[in-house]
Design an enzyme around this catalytic site. Structure first.
Site, short mmCIF file in Angstrom:
data_model
loop_
_atom_site.label_atom_id
_atom_site.label_comp_id
_atom_site.label_asym_id
_atom_site.label_seq_id
_atom_site.Cartn_x
_atom_site.Cartn_y
_atom_site.Cartn_z
N TYR A 53 0.83 -1.22 0.00
CA TYR A 53 0.00 0.00 0.00
C TYR A 53 0.86 1.27 0.00
CZ TYR A 53 -4.04 -2.94 0.26
OH TYR A 53 -4.99 -3.87 -0.06
N GLN A 88 -15.30 1.59 -6.34
CA GLN A 88 -14.53 0.50 -5.71
C GLN A 88 -13.07 0.92 -5.60
OE1 GLN A 88 -15.87 -3.53 -7.57
NE2 GLN A 88 -16.35 -1.92 -9.05
N HIS A 106 -14.73 0.41 -0.93
CA HIS A 106 -13.57 -0.42 -0.60
C HIS A 106 -12.50 0.34 0.17
CE1 HIS A 106 -14.53 -3.56 -3.99
NE2 HIS A 106 -15.35 -3.63 -2.97
N CYS A 117 -8.77 1.08 18.29
CA CYS A 117 -9.83 2.04 18.64
C CYS A 117 -10.72 2.40 17.44
CB CYS A 117 -9.23 3.30 19.26
SG CYS A 117 -8.28 4.30 18.11
N CYS A 131 4.13 2.08 13.75
CA CYS A 131 3.32 3.30 13.84
C CYS A 131 2.45 3.27 15.12
CB CYS A 131 2.45 3.37 12.59
SG CYS A 131 1.41 4.82 12.52
N SER A 175 -14.70 -5.04 -13.72
CA SER A 175 -14.78 -6.36 -14.34
C SER A 175 -15.99 -7.18 -13.86
CB SER A 175 -13.49 -7.14 -14.06
OG SER A 175 -13.27 -7.22 -12.67
N ASP A 201 -14.17 -3.76 -22.80
CA ASP A 201 -14.57 -5.08 -23.27
C ASP A 201 -15.89 -5.49 -22.67
OD1 ASP A 201 -12.66 -6.55 -24.85
OD2 ASP A 201 -11.25 -6.25 -23.19
N1 APR Z 1 -11.65 2.31 -20.02
C1 APR Z 1 -12.71 1.54 -19.66
N2 APR Z 1 -12.58 0.33 -19.05
C2 APR Z 1 -11.33 -0.11 -18.83
C3 APR Z 1 -10.17 0.64 -19.17
C4 APR Z 1 -10.38 1.91 -19.81
N3 APR Z 1 -9.35 2.69 -20.18
N4 APR Z 1 -9.08 -0.08 -18.81
C5 APR Z 1 -9.53 -1.21 -18.26
N5 APR Z 1 -10.88 -1.26 -18.27
C6 APR Z 1 -11.77 -2.29 -17.71
C7 APR Z 1 -11.29 -3.71 -17.90
O1 APR Z 1 -11.81 -4.23 -19.12
C8 APR Z 1 -11.89 -4.41 -16.69
O2 APR Z 1 -13.19 -4.91 -16.97
O3 APR Z 1 -11.78 -2.07 -16.33
C9 APR Z 1 -12.02 -3.30 -15.64
C10 APR Z 1 -11.05 -3.41 -14.49
O4 APR Z 1 -11.34 -4.55 -13.76
P1 APR Z 1 -10.56 -4.96 -12.43
O5 APR Z 1 -9.10 -4.79 -12.64
O6 APR Z 1 -11.05 -6.27 -12.00
O7 APR Z 1 -11.00 -3.81 -11.37
P2 APR Z 1 -12.31 -3.69 -10.50
O8 APR Z 1 -13.50 -4.25 -11.19
O9 APR Z 1 -12.36 -2.29 -10.03
O10 APR Z 1 -11.94 -4.63 -9.28
C11 APR Z 1 -12.84 -4.75 -8.21
O11 APR Z 1 -11.36 -6.04 -6.87
O12 APR Z 1 -9.09 -6.21 -6.45
C12 APR Z 1 -10.32 -5.87 -5.90
O13 APR Z 1 -10.93 -4.39 -4.20
C13 APR Z 1 -10.34 -4.45 -5.47
O14 APR Z 1 -11.90 -2.68 -5.94
C14 APR Z 1 -11.23 -3.78 -6.50
C15 APR Z 1 -12.16 -4.90 -6.90
ZN ZN Z 2 -6.08 3.66 18.28
#
Ligand code: APR
Ligand code: ZN
Length: 229
Positions: A53, A88, A106, A117, A131, A175, A201
């Site tokens: 992080y 997210q 998230h 706390c 920390c 996704s 996609d």
């Molecule tokens: N424009 C539009 N869509 C895009 C672009 C873009 N430039 N680039 C990537 N994508 C799409 C991909 O096709 C994919 O479907 O964004 C999506 C990203 O998917 P993930 O990487 O799975 O991200 P997300 O859906 O936010 O993940 C959900 O999973 O890892 C955990 O907590 C984390 O919040 C996150 C959660």
């Molecule tokens: Zn504390």
């Protein structure tokens, strides 16, 4: 005025230079994201999780919001309270583009939380195991204010309420594999919303959507926003 519910995912921040989770095999320094972003991983190797992080916090400081974030800020200007923006993403790019009241289901990279706390405070630099909590004095209890796999997302009651009221549900750059967010389209549709998916996609959730806008978020979102206004 119609009620609009927007759910954003990593895809909206991709063109700002933040990697999405599931491209590149979803690996970080050889670790699966699912093996770093968990309470179990933090219990076993807190320094590794802090390092993950800390790197992401450092990277966030080097990127800027893109045209898609800016367009959503214009949409909010227009719809006010009738727009609900749930993300997210743990970045602050929606805020930096001018959005208010962003619901970070998230969590947020720029906040930390004391596991003793539960007090949440800003976090702009690095977090380490030693920390000390400024509120309760505990050491080794500070964690990123992030919802890990196996934990319950924040603000679920409020989100459920807004999903039911939505006339239009829009998923941008997600996704659709991580629940409960992946199930939001179905809930909104069930309660009568028109559903629109904006993505590079198709996704696992695509069959649930009434309309699909395929392309880069920085190009498709500004066009969609003009249409909605
Ligand atoms: N424009 C539009 N869509 C895009 C672009 C873009 N430039 N680039 C990537 N994508 C799409 C991909 O096709 C994919 O479907 O964004 C999506 C990203 O998917 P993930 O990487 O799975 O991200 P997300 O859906 O936010 O993940 C959900 O999973 O890892 C955990 O907590 C984390 O919040 C996150 C959660
Ligand atoms: Zn504390």
């Amino acid at each position: 005025m119609k009620n609009i519910f927007i759910l954003t995912g990593a895809g909206i921040s991709a063109e700002s230079g933040l990697k999405t989770f599931r491209d590149a095999g979803g690996l970080w320094e050889g670790h699966k994201v699912e093996d770093v972003a968990t309470p179990g991983a933090f219990a076993v190797d807190p320094e590794l999780v802090h390092h993950f992080y800390n790197m992401r916090r450092e990277q966030l400081a080097t990127v800027e919001p893109n045209a898609a974030h800016a367009a959503l800020a214009r949409l909010q200007e227009h719809f006010g309270e009738h727009l609900t923006l749930v993300t997210q993403n743990v970045d602050d790019l929606h805020e930096r583009a001018g959005c208010r009241d962003v619901i970070h289901m998230h969590g947020e990279l720029l906040k930390k939380r004391c596991a003793s706390c539960e007090v949440v405070s800003p976090c702009t630099g690095s977090l380490t195991y030693d920390c000390v909590c400024a509120n309760c004095g505990s050491e080794g209890r500070m964690r990123p204010h992030i919802v890990w796999f196996g934990e319950i997302p924040f603000f679920m009651d409020e989100i459920q309420e807004k999903l039911i009221e939505a006339d239009v549900f829009i998923a941008i750059g997600t996704s659709g594999v991580v629940y409960p967010a992946a199930g939001f389209a179905e809930v909104a549709k069930h309660h009568g919303a028109k559903t629109i998916e904006v993505n590079l996609d198709g996704t696992e959730q695509s069959p649930l959507f009434d309309e699909h806008i395929i392309g880069k978020a920085s190009e498709t979102v500004p066009m969609l926003v003009e249409r909605l206004r």
